[in-house]
Design a protein around this motif. Sequence first.
Motif, PDB file in Angstrom:
ATOM      1  N   GLY A   1      38.729   5.256 -24.217  1.00 21.91           N
ATOM      2  CA  GLY A   1      38.464   6.653 -24.159  1.00 21.91           C
ATOM      3  C   GLY A   1      37.979   6.986 -22.796  1.00 21.91           C
ATOM      4  O   GLY A   1      37.807   5.811 -22.071  1.00 21.91           O
TER       5      GLY A   1
ATOM      6  N   MET B   1      32.954  11.406 -21.842  1.00 13.38           N
ATOM      7  CA  MET B   1      31.572  11.260 -21.048  1.00 13.38           C
ATOM      8  C   MET B   1      30.786   9.510 -21.232  1.00 13.38           C
ATOM      9  O   MET B   1      30.684   9.083 -20.345  1.00 13.38           O
ATOM     10  CB  MET B   1      30.443  12.065 -21.667  1.00 13.38           C
ATOM     11  CG  MET B   1      30.623  13.615 -21.360  1.00 13.38           C
ATOM     12  SD  MET B   1      31.056  14.068 -19.656  1.00 13.38           S
ATOM     13  CE  MET B   1      29.454  13.812 -18.994  1.00 13.38           C
TER      14      MET B   1
ATOM     15  N   LYS C   1      43.692   8.502 -24.111  1.00 18.80           N
ATOM     16  CA  LYS C   1      45.161   9.208 -24.685  1.00 18.80           C
ATOM     17  C   LYS C   1      45.217  10.573 -23.788  1.00 18.80           C
ATOM     18  O   LYS C   1      46.626  10.810 -23.952  1.00 18.80           O
ATOM     19  CB  LYS C   1      44.899   9.608 -26.103  1.00 18.80           C
ATOM     20  CG  LYS C   1      43.846  10.662 -26.325  1.00 18.80           C
ATOM     21  CD  LYS C   1      43.467  10.889 -27.762  1.00 18.80           C
ATOM     22  CE  LYS C   1      44.395  11.902 -28.526  1.00 18.80           C
ATOM     23  NZ  LYS C   1      43.906  12.359 -29.750  1.00 18.80           N
TER      24      LYS C   1
ATOM     25  N   SER D   1      39.595  15.321 -20.002  1.00 17.18           N
ATOM     26  CA  SER D   1      39.728  14.889 -21.428  1.00 17.18           C
ATOM     27  C   SER D   1      38.474  14.732 -22.217  1.00 17.18           C
ATOM     28  O   SER D   1      37.391  14.963 -21.531  1.00 17.18           O
ATOM     29  CB  SER D   1      40.207  13.375 -21.566  1.00 17.18           C
ATOM     30  OG  SER D   1      39.109  12.457 -20.898  1.00 17.18           O
TER      31      SER D   1
ATOM     32  N   SER E   1      28.160  24.797 -20.040  1.00 13.11           N
ATOM     33  CA  SER E   1      27.254  25.776 -19.399  1.00 13.11           C
ATOM     34  C   SER E   1      25.786  24.912 -19.431  1.00 13.11           C
ATOM     35  O   SER E   1      25.012  25.542 -18.614  1.00 13.11           O
ATOM     36  CB  SER E   1      27.285  27.317 -20.203  1.00 13.11           C
ATOM     37  OG  SER E   1      26.870  26.961 -21.560  1.00 13.11           O
TER      38      SER E   1
ATOM     39  N   TYR F   1      34.674  21.860 -31.879  1.00 14.29           N
ATOM     40  CA  TYR F   1      34.790  20.313 -31.426  1.00 14.29           C
ATOM     41  C   TYR F   1      36.291  20.334 -30.881  1.00 14.29           C
ATOM     42  O   TYR F   1      37.142  21.097 -31.446  1.00 14.29           O
ATOM     43  CB  TYR F   1      34.500  19.340 -32.703  1.00 14.29           C
ATOM     44  CG  TYR F   1      34.271  18.030 -31.942  1.00 14.29           C
ATOM     45  CD1 TYR F   1      33.321  17.632 -31.069  1.00 14.29           C
ATOM     46  CD2 TYR F   1      35.144  16.870 -32.306  1.00 14.29           C
ATOM     47  CE1 TYR F   1      33.150  16.501 -30.474  1.00 14.29           C
ATOM     48  CE2 TYR F   1      34.827  15.684 -31.856  1.00 14.29           C
ATOM     49  CZ  TYR F   1      33.767  15.509 -30.901  1.00 14.29           C
ATOM     50  OH  TYR F   1      33.850  14.049 -30.268  1.00 14.29           O
TER      51      TYR F   1
ATOM     52  N   ARG G   1      28.017  29.222 -34.779  1.00 13.32           N
ATOM     53  CA  ARG G   1      28.716  29.565 -33.419  1.00 13.32           C
ATOM     54  C   ARG G   1      29.066  31.005 -33.578  1.00 13.32           C
ATOM     55  O   ARG G   1      29.083  31.562 -34.658  1.00 13.32           O
ATOM     56  CB  ARG G   1      29.751  28.866 -33.148  1.00 13.32           C
ATOM     57  CG  ARG G   1      29.621  27.352 -32.825  1.00 13.32           C
ATOM     58  CD  ARG G   1      29.126  27.425 -31.357  1.00 13.32           C
ATOM     59  NE  ARG G   1      28.845  26.036 -30.693  1.00 13.32           N
ATOM     60  CZ  ARG G   1      27.481  25.744 -30.772  1.00 13.32           C
ATOM     61  NH1 ARG G   1      26.567  26.196 -31.394  1.00 13.32           N
ATOM     62  NH2 ARG G   1      27.067  24.641 -30.094  1.00 13.32           N
TER      63      ARG G   1
HETATM   64  O1  SFD Z   1      25.689  23.344 -26.095  1.00 10.08           O
HETATM   65  C1  SFD Z   1      41.083   8.483 -27.159  1.00 10.08           C
HETATM   66  N1  SFD Z   1      28.384  19.123 -25.899  1.00 10.08           N
HETATM   67  C2  SFD Z   1      27.363  19.478 -25.102  1.00 10.08           C
HETATM   68  N2  SFD Z   1      26.456  18.652 -24.461  1.00 10.08           N
HETATM   69  C3  SFD Z   1      25.840  19.087 -23.391  1.00 10.08           C
HETATM   70  O2  SFD Z   1      25.207  18.316 -22.867  1.00 10.08           O
HETATM   71  N3  SFD Z   1      25.697  20.558 -23.025  1.00 10.08           N
HETATM   72  C4  SFD Z   1      26.498  21.593 -23.654  1.00 10.08           C
HETATM   73  O3  SFD Z   1      26.410  22.631 -23.468  1.00 10.08           O
HETATM   74  C5  SFD Z   1      27.187  20.777 -24.840  1.00 10.08           C
HETATM   75  N4  SFD Z   1      27.851  21.804 -25.720  1.00 10.08           N
HETATM   76  C6  SFD Z   1      29.264  21.721 -26.097  1.00 10.08           C
HETATM   77  C7  SFD Z   1      29.509  20.069 -26.705  1.00 10.08           C
HETATM   78  C8  SFD Z   1      30.507  19.514 -27.009  1.00 10.08           C
HETATM   79  C9  SFD Z   1      31.571  20.510 -27.441  1.00 10.08           C
HETATM   80  C10 SFD Z   1      32.696  20.151 -28.000  1.00 10.08           C
HETATM   81  C11 SFD Z   1      31.421  22.035 -26.881  1.00 10.08           C
HETATM   82  C12 SFD Z   1      30.067  22.130 -26.531  1.00 10.08           C
HETATM   83  C13 SFD Z   1      32.374  22.937 -27.395  1.00 10.08           C
HETATM   84  C14 SFD Z   1      28.272  17.732 -26.441  1.00 10.08           C
HETATM   85  C15 SFD Z   1      29.109  16.763 -25.333  1.00 10.08           C
HETATM   86  O4  SFD Z   1      30.373  17.458 -25.135  1.00 10.08           O
HETATM   87  C16 SFD Z   1      29.290  15.371 -26.030  1.00 10.08           C
HETATM   88  O5  SFD Z   1      27.895  14.911 -26.494  1.00 10.08           O
HETATM   89  C17 SFD Z   1      29.848  14.235 -25.275  1.00 10.08           C
HETATM   90  O6  SFD Z   1      31.222  14.777 -24.509  1.00 10.08           O
HETATM   91  C18 SFD Z   1      30.195  13.202 -26.009  1.00 10.08           C
HETATM   92  O7  SFD Z   1      30.865  12.117 -25.292  1.00 10.08           O
HETATM   93  P1  SFD Z   1      31.943  11.149 -25.891  1.00 10.08           P
HETATM   94  O8  SFD Z   1      32.071  10.088 -24.661  1.00 10.08           O
HETATM   95  O9  SFD Z   1      31.187  10.231 -26.834  1.00 10.08           O
HETATM   96  O10 SFD Z   1      33.158  11.786 -26.473  1.00 10.08           O
HETATM   97  P2  SFD Z   1      34.214  12.630 -25.434  1.00 10.08           P
HETATM   98  O11 SFD Z   1      33.659  13.182 -24.193  1.00 10.08           O
HETATM   99  O12 SFD Z   1      34.785  13.822 -26.232  1.00 10.08           O
HETATM  100  O13 SFD Z   1      35.222  11.700 -25.073  1.00 10.08           O
HETATM  101  C19 SFD Z   1      36.246  11.067 -25.848  1.00 10.08           C
HETATM  102  C20 SFD Z   1      37.515  10.354 -25.084  1.00 10.08           C
HETATM  103  O14 SFD Z   1      38.179   9.455 -26.256  1.00 10.08           O
HETATM  104  C21 SFD Z   1      39.623   9.698 -25.805  1.00 10.08           C
HETATM  105  N5  SFD Z   1      40.223   9.104 -27.253  1.00 10.08           N
HETATM  106  N6  SFD Z   1      41.648   7.531 -25.988  1.00 10.08           N
HETATM  107  C22 SFD Z   1      42.548   6.752 -26.600  1.00 10.08           C
HETATM  108  N7  SFD Z   1      43.028   6.468 -27.804  1.00 10.08           N
HETATM  109  C23 SFD Z   1      42.571   7.532 -28.720  1.00 10.08           C
HETATM  110  N8  SFD Z   1      43.053   6.846 -29.986  1.00 10.08           N
HETATM  111  C24 SFD Z   1      41.631   8.361 -28.477  1.00 10.08           C
HETATM  112  N9  SFD Z   1      40.785   9.203 -29.134  1.00 10.08           N
HETATM  113  C25 SFD Z   1      40.080   9.786 -28.207  1.00 10.08           C
HETATM  114  C26 SFD Z   1      39.671  11.257 -25.416  1.00 10.08           C
HETATM  115  O15 SFD Z   1      40.844  11.442 -24.656  1.00 10.08           O
HETATM  116  C27 SFD Z   1      38.378  11.196 -24.624  1.00 10.08           C
HETATM  117  O16 SFD Z   1      38.869  10.928 -23.316  1.00 10.08           O
HETATM  118  S1  SFD Z   1      27.091  22.748 -26.801  1.00 10.08           S
HETATM  119  O17 SFD Z   1      27.889  23.810 -27.469  1.00 10.08           O
HETATM  120  O18 SFD Z   1      26.564  21.702 -27.846  1.00 10.08           O
END
Ligand code: SFD
Length: 629
Positions: A17, A20, A45, A51, A59, A219, A249
Amino acid sequence: MENFETVEVTTDLLILGGGMAACGAAVESAYWAKQNGLKVTVVDKAAMDRSGAVAMGLSAINQYVGLSEGDNTLEDYVNYVRNDLMGVAREDLVVSIARHVDSTVHLFEKWGLPIWKDAEGKYVHEGRWQVMINGESYKVLVAEAAKNALKEADSEIFERVFIVGPLMDGDRVAGAYGFSVRENKFYVFKAKAIMTAMGGAVHVFKPRSTGEGLGRAWYPPWNSGSSTYFTLAAGAELTCQEVRFIPVRFKDGYGPVGAWFLLFKSRAVNGLGESYMETRRPELDNWGPYGHVKPVPANLRNYLMLLDVNEGKGPIYMKTEEAIQKLAAAMPDPMEQKKKLKELENEAWEDFLDMTISQAILWAATNTQPEEKPSEIAAAEPYFIGSHSGASGAWVSGPEDLQTDATKADYFWGYANMATTKGLFCAGDASGASSHKFSSGSFTEGRIAAKGAIKFIVENNTQPNVADDIEALKTKVLAPLALFEAEKAKTTDPDINPAYIRPKMYMFRLQKIMDEYAGGVTAQFATSKAQLEKGLELLGVLKEDAEKLGAEDLHELMRCWENQHRTYQAEAHIRTMLFREETRWPGYYFRSDTPTMKDEWYCFANCKMDPATGEWTMLKRPIHKLVAD
Ligand code: SFD
Ligand code: AMP
């Protein structure tokens, strides 16, 4: 098959991955790997710059504890998380992240992330735990830091390589296999330890957006349950697979509500103008101590709203115009009021433009001025995201220093954030029971897990043997391409063919099963033993048909495997909802045959699957409190 080269990569730490948690792992492991002469390899990916869930930006940073400012204590944070999850949280993991998260936020700021400041230079808070950011380029900036750190160490990054599953050496993880989504290459990664950070899952349930809107979800559509599949297939135990997340939402564009409720102090009302948080308040008495905590837990807030919706009292409106006018009116004179109004309008639009651009487009398309008319909000379809207000993920070891005599036997097995499979580490959405870590906490947990993984490598510094038959795996992974090619001439419409099922059709079937039997939108988030058992039966038939998935090209091949991963996420979810014979998170799901919360279910519901036989085991694990109420 013969056109596909097999590329073998041998490394020490393999980070799966590029989101974050993975970026946090990259930054931290680069430092320790350099000191220990170890190699780090990252596989994503997609392209790391954009990603994962933070692709469009965010925000706010939703986890900032403010320890050095003396704003809050770790105990405060644990109480908040525990209460929001109706008592179910691994407090050692919550503290482990919370005690380090502020330093992560300070790093983000150092790397150039603009965090809002007030006149005294203090962070502007959205709510108690959240700080406001100009976050359109949040992910680009974090990925840049991760890449820069990796450049300093012996490292490699593979982008656009989709990871399908684990390679094993007995009970120790030994690597991963996958394929390029751009070139005819099958990848075999061999590693001494693996960090899984492939996010959570969406599109397991039928989304509200269908037809022309299909693909729009809260998501990100590219997180498809790969973390769940990978950890299950490596024989690891999972936790909280029933604790889905249903965010409320802005309707149809999935714009966030946090800034409206917390920063702008807005109200939500039903179609009759009633505030469900007031009129439905007596309902909170039915949910034990959690009905009377502040803030009201996210699922209970949802539930009060859904009670109105189910009685036909919708639509539900966010009173944006009321909130904006009220905040502006509080200014001392008309000039100030006018200035404030403009400022609030800007902030309202930026909130969406920073992270959910389509909601801003929808406002524009529907002639919505937030200062003039309210906007509809709605409960979204269920998602699996252990880092927000859901809790699903792997069952991981906590750090040693936070264990007590009571917790050690249950919560600690040698290395921080290691799953129950040797050498397999998890963070972010991939690790469970440590909700409310969000973007900053996920990055922090990635750092913690990577440090644990490097320690594991140093203390177990042998390259495991890969016991799997690589040629057989390659044939299995590429089979949908071969099947499509062999059978495509049988019909004139490539979507309909007796010999194969295309991934989109397969996904529709999965989503329909989950929606109708496992408590999706259509079922008003309600289910029961009988419904779940029927869903499981239909899922079994779907799994048989997974062998007949057909793919026209590499992109579709990825879609095939994404859906295989979603299927296992779905199964873990149904099985755990079946296992937990109570209703603990109304507003997320309601089991109509066991409609109340029960003391005997004050525990974690865990599961694992035997990778060889596909047999599932369900387990109860105890909840230990580290912090007093
Ligand atoms: O408010 C493969 N999140 C928010 N967090 C905040 O701190 N503030 C916000 O304002 C947030 N808002 C929000 C949030 C999430 C979403 C979807 C929205 C709005 C619309 C939460 C954070 O985003 C979340 O906690 C983190 O991103 C989680 O981190 P992590 O690393 O667990 O997941 P990731 O960042 O989505 O990364 C996943 C990676 O995996 C890759 N991947 N790679 C290879 N092979 C495979 N088979 C794979 N499958 C996935 C992906 O490409 C990616 O790199 S609020 O609205 O809540
Ligand atoms: P959201 O935009 O819904 O993801 O929320 C952002 C942050 O604010 C998360 O930490 C939520 O848990 C929190 N939040 C959202 N709405 C409320 C509310 N009505 N009361 C308390 N916290 C909230």
